[in-house]
Write a protein that holds these residues in place. Structure first.
Motif, mmCIF file in Angstrom:
data_model
loop_
_atom_site.group_PDB
_atom_site.id
_atom_site.type_symbol
_atom_site.label_atom_id
_atom_site.label_comp_id
_atom_site.label_asym_id
_atom_site.label_seq_id
_atom_site.Cartn_x
_atom_site.Cartn_y
_atom_site.Cartn_z
ATOM 1 N N MET A 1 1.106 7.400 -19.095
ATOM 2 C CA MET A 1 -0.290 6.976 -19.052
ATOM 3 C C MET A 1 -0.459 5.928 -17.962
ATOM 4 N N PHE A 2 -1.518 6.054 -17.198
ATOM 5 C CA PHE A 2 -1.830 5.082 -16.152
ATOM 6 C C PHE A 2 -3.214 4.495 -16.426
ATOM 7 N N GLY A 3 -3.304 3.174 -16.367
ATOM 8 C CA GLY A 3 -4.591 2.510 -16.507
ATOM 9 C C GLY A 3 -4.943 1.833 -15.200
ATOM 10 N N PHE A 4 -6.035 2.266 -14.569
ATOM 11 C CA PHE A 4 -6.444 1.705 -13.280
ATOM 12 C C PHE A 4 -7.519 0.643 -13.479
ATOM 13 N N LYS A 5 -7.374 -0.458 -12.766
ATOM 14 C CA LYS A 5 -8.383 -1.511 -12.787
ATOM 15 C C LYS A 5 -9.475 -1.245 -11.762
ATOM 16 N N THR A 6 -9.233 -0.266 -10.898
ATOM 17 C CA THR A 6 -10.206 0.130 -9.875
ATOM 18 C C THR A 6 -10.497 1.613 -10.067
ATOM 19 N N PRO A 7 -11.470 2.184 -9.366
ATOM 20 C CA PRO A 7 -11.610 3.640 -9.391
ATOM 21 C C PRO A 7 -10.291 4.301 -9.013
ATOM 22 N N VAL A 8 -9.969 5.425 -9.638
ATOM 23 C CA VAL A 8 -8.680 6.082 -9.435
ATOM 24 C C VAL A 8 -8.585 6.589 -8.000
ATOM 25 N N PRO A 9 -7.595 6.128 -7.218
ATOM 26 C CA PRO A 9 -7.485 6.539 -5.822
ATOM 27 C C PRO A 9 -6.981 7.972 -5.703
ATOM 28 N N TYR A 10 -7.416 8.665 -4.668
ATOM 29 C CA TYR A 10 -6.957 10.027 -4.383
ATOM 30 C C TYR A 10 -5.484 10.012 -4.026
ATOM 31 N N PRO A 11 -4.674 10.991 -4.458
ATOM 32 C CA PRO A 11 -5.008 12.122 -5.330
ATOM 33 C C PRO A 11 -4.594 11.894 -6.778
ATOM 34 N N PHE A 12 -4.425 10.641 -7.161
ATOM 35 C CA PHE A 12 -3.964 10.355 -8.516
ATOM 36 C C PHE A 12 -5.013 10.778 -9.538
ATOM 37 N N GLY A 13 -4.515 11.260 -10.665
ATOM 38 C CA GLY A 13 -5.401 11.768 -11.709
ATOM 39 C C GLY A 13 -5.461 13.281 -11.732
ATOM 40 N N ALA A 14 -4.994 13.922 -10.651
ATOM 41 C CA ALA A 14 -5.016 15.382 -10.582
ATOM 42 C C ALA A 14 -3.642 15.991 -10.838
ATOM 43 N N GLU A 15 -2.636 15.136 -11.143
ATOM 44 C CA GLU A 15 -1.294 15.654 -11.388
ATOM 45 C C GLU A 15 -1.258 16.383 -12.732
ATOM 46 N N ARG A 16 -0.554 17.517 -12.757
ATOM 47 C CA ARG A 16 -0.394 18.238 -14.016
ATOM 48 C C ARG A 16 0.680 17.605 -14.892
ATOM 49 N N THR A 17 1.673 16.963 -14.260
ATOM 50 C CA THR A 17 2.741 16.329 -15.015
ATOM 51 C C THR A 17 3.523 15.405 -14.094
ATOM 52 N N GLY A 18 4.485 14.671 -14.652
ATOM 53 C CA GLY A 18 5.380 13.837 -13.862
ATOM 54 C C GLY A 18 6.804 14.072 -14.312
ATOM 55 N N TYR A 19 7.722 14.195 -13.375
ATOM 56 C CA TYR A 19 9.119 14.448 -13.696
ATOM 57 C C TYR A 19 9.997 13.293 -13.242
ATOM 58 N N LEU A 20 10.850 12.820 -14.139
ATOM 59 C CA LEU A 20 11.843 11.809 -13.807
ATOM 60 C C LEU A 20 13.016 12.483 -13.097
ATOM 61 N N VAL A 21 13.420 11.933 -11.957
ATOM 62 C CA VAL A 21 14.540 12.490 -11.194
ATOM 63 C C VAL A 21 15.633 11.435 -11.059
ATOM 64 N N THR A 22 16.840 11.886 -10.754
ATOM 65 C CA THR A 22 17.963 10.957 -10.629
ATOM 66 C C THR A 22 18.161 10.458 -9.207
ATOM 67 N N ASP A 23 17.577 11.164 -8.229
ATOM 68 C CA ASP A 23 17.700 10.782 -6.818
ATOM 69 C C ASP A 23 16.412 11.184 -6.123
ATOM 70 N N MET A 24 15.569 10.212 -5.798
ATOM 71 C CA MET A 24 14.254 10.523 -5.236
ATOM 72 C C MET A 24 14.363 11.202 -3.879
ATOM 73 N N ASP A 25 15.236 10.711 -3.005
ATOM 74 C CA ASP A 25 15.380 11.323 -1.677
ATOM 75 C C ASP A 25 15.780 12.787 -1.797
ATOM 76 N N GLU A 26 16.747 13.058 -2.652
ATOM 77 C CA GLU A 26 17.217 14.431 -2.837
ATOM 78 C C GLU A 26 16.129 15.294 -3.471
ATOM 79 N N ALA A 27 15.373 14.728 -4.406
ATOM 80 C CA ALA A 27 14.301 15.476 -5.070
ATOM 81 C C ALA A 27 13.214 15.873 -4.072
ATOM 82 N N ILE A 28 12.818 14.941 -3.215
ATOM 83 C CA ILE A 28 11.798 15.240 -2.215
ATOM 84 C C ILE A 28 12.319 16.274 -1.220
ATOM 85 N N LYS A 29 13.556 16.108 -0.794
ATOM 86 C CA LYS A 29 14.168 17.060 0.146
ATOM 87 C C LYS A 29 14.194 18.461 -0.456
#
Length: 206
Positions: A1-29
């Motif tokens: 859950m995310f609570g924004f104190k400002t209007p939600v900036p683009y593109p946040f709020g349109a994600e279908r889900t979030g996944y925890l990864v063990t290595d961000m660089d490798e995950a993005i690659k």
């Protein structure tokens, strides 16, 4: 859950889900090599790193990594992320996501009951995927979806649907779609305070 104190900036709020990864660089690659686009490049948060990617078909996902490896108790049941993809892009989406997640297709029903997407007179294609990231239900549609279908993000399996709906109502939630039975599960659609919509289901008795 995310609570924004400002209007939600683009593109946040349109994600279908979030996944925890063990290595961000490798995950993005790996995501990029699998066909994903990076909408928001990796950035730091107070406890780790985040990024937002998009799969073929317009499915947005957050990836995140924690500085301190988290330790969570195992779930009794695994949540089922719900995504909606067009017939023209579903094969590209499925191919890319499977390559990234090393998952497998556990079912691909070309004529799933339309009641599952609010169109009881029709059928639709439904693909179910499982991977180390959990479960995913892919609805292949032409986008003609009655409210609230397409707006729910997650499906939660519970032991007793009616008991869960009673608890949800007592917590301030409202039932948007009354319970129905399809594909060996009884399901309903619920909206919680703040606008979060989820499908809740239980294995239907035989």
């Amino acid at each position: 859950m995310f609570g924004f104190k400002t209007p939600v900036p683009y593109p946040f709020g349109a994600e279908r889900t979030g996944y925890l990864v063990t290595d961000m660089d490798e995950a993005i690659k790996t995501a990029k090599a699998s066909g994903a686009d990076v909408l928001v490049a990796t950035f730091p948060d107070p406890i780790g790193l985040d990024a937002v990617i998009q799969w073929p078909g317009g499915v947005n996902m957050q990836l995140y990594w924690h500085t301190t490896k988290p330790s969570y108790a195992a779930f009794e049941t695994i949540p089922e992320n719900r995504v909606y993809v067009s017939p023209e892009r579903v094969d590209a989406f499925t191919r890319s996501f499977l390559r990234f997640s090393h998952g497998k297709i556990v079912s691909d029903d070309a004529k799933a009951p339309g009641v599952e997407i609010g169109r009881s007179e029709d059928t639709y294609r439904r693909i179910r995927i499982e991977s180390v990231f959990g479960k995913m239900s892919v609805s292949v549609t032409n986008g003609h979806l009655p409210y609230p279908y397409g707006r729910e993000l997650t499906g939660y399996e519970v032991k007793d649907l009616q008991e869960t709906l009673t608890k949800a109502k007592a917590s301030g939630a409202i039932t948007l779609v009354e319970p129905y039975t399809s594909d060996r599960r009884t399901a309903a659609m619920v909206q919680f305070p703040g606008g979060y919509i989820a499908e809740i289901h239980a294995v239907a008795p035989k």
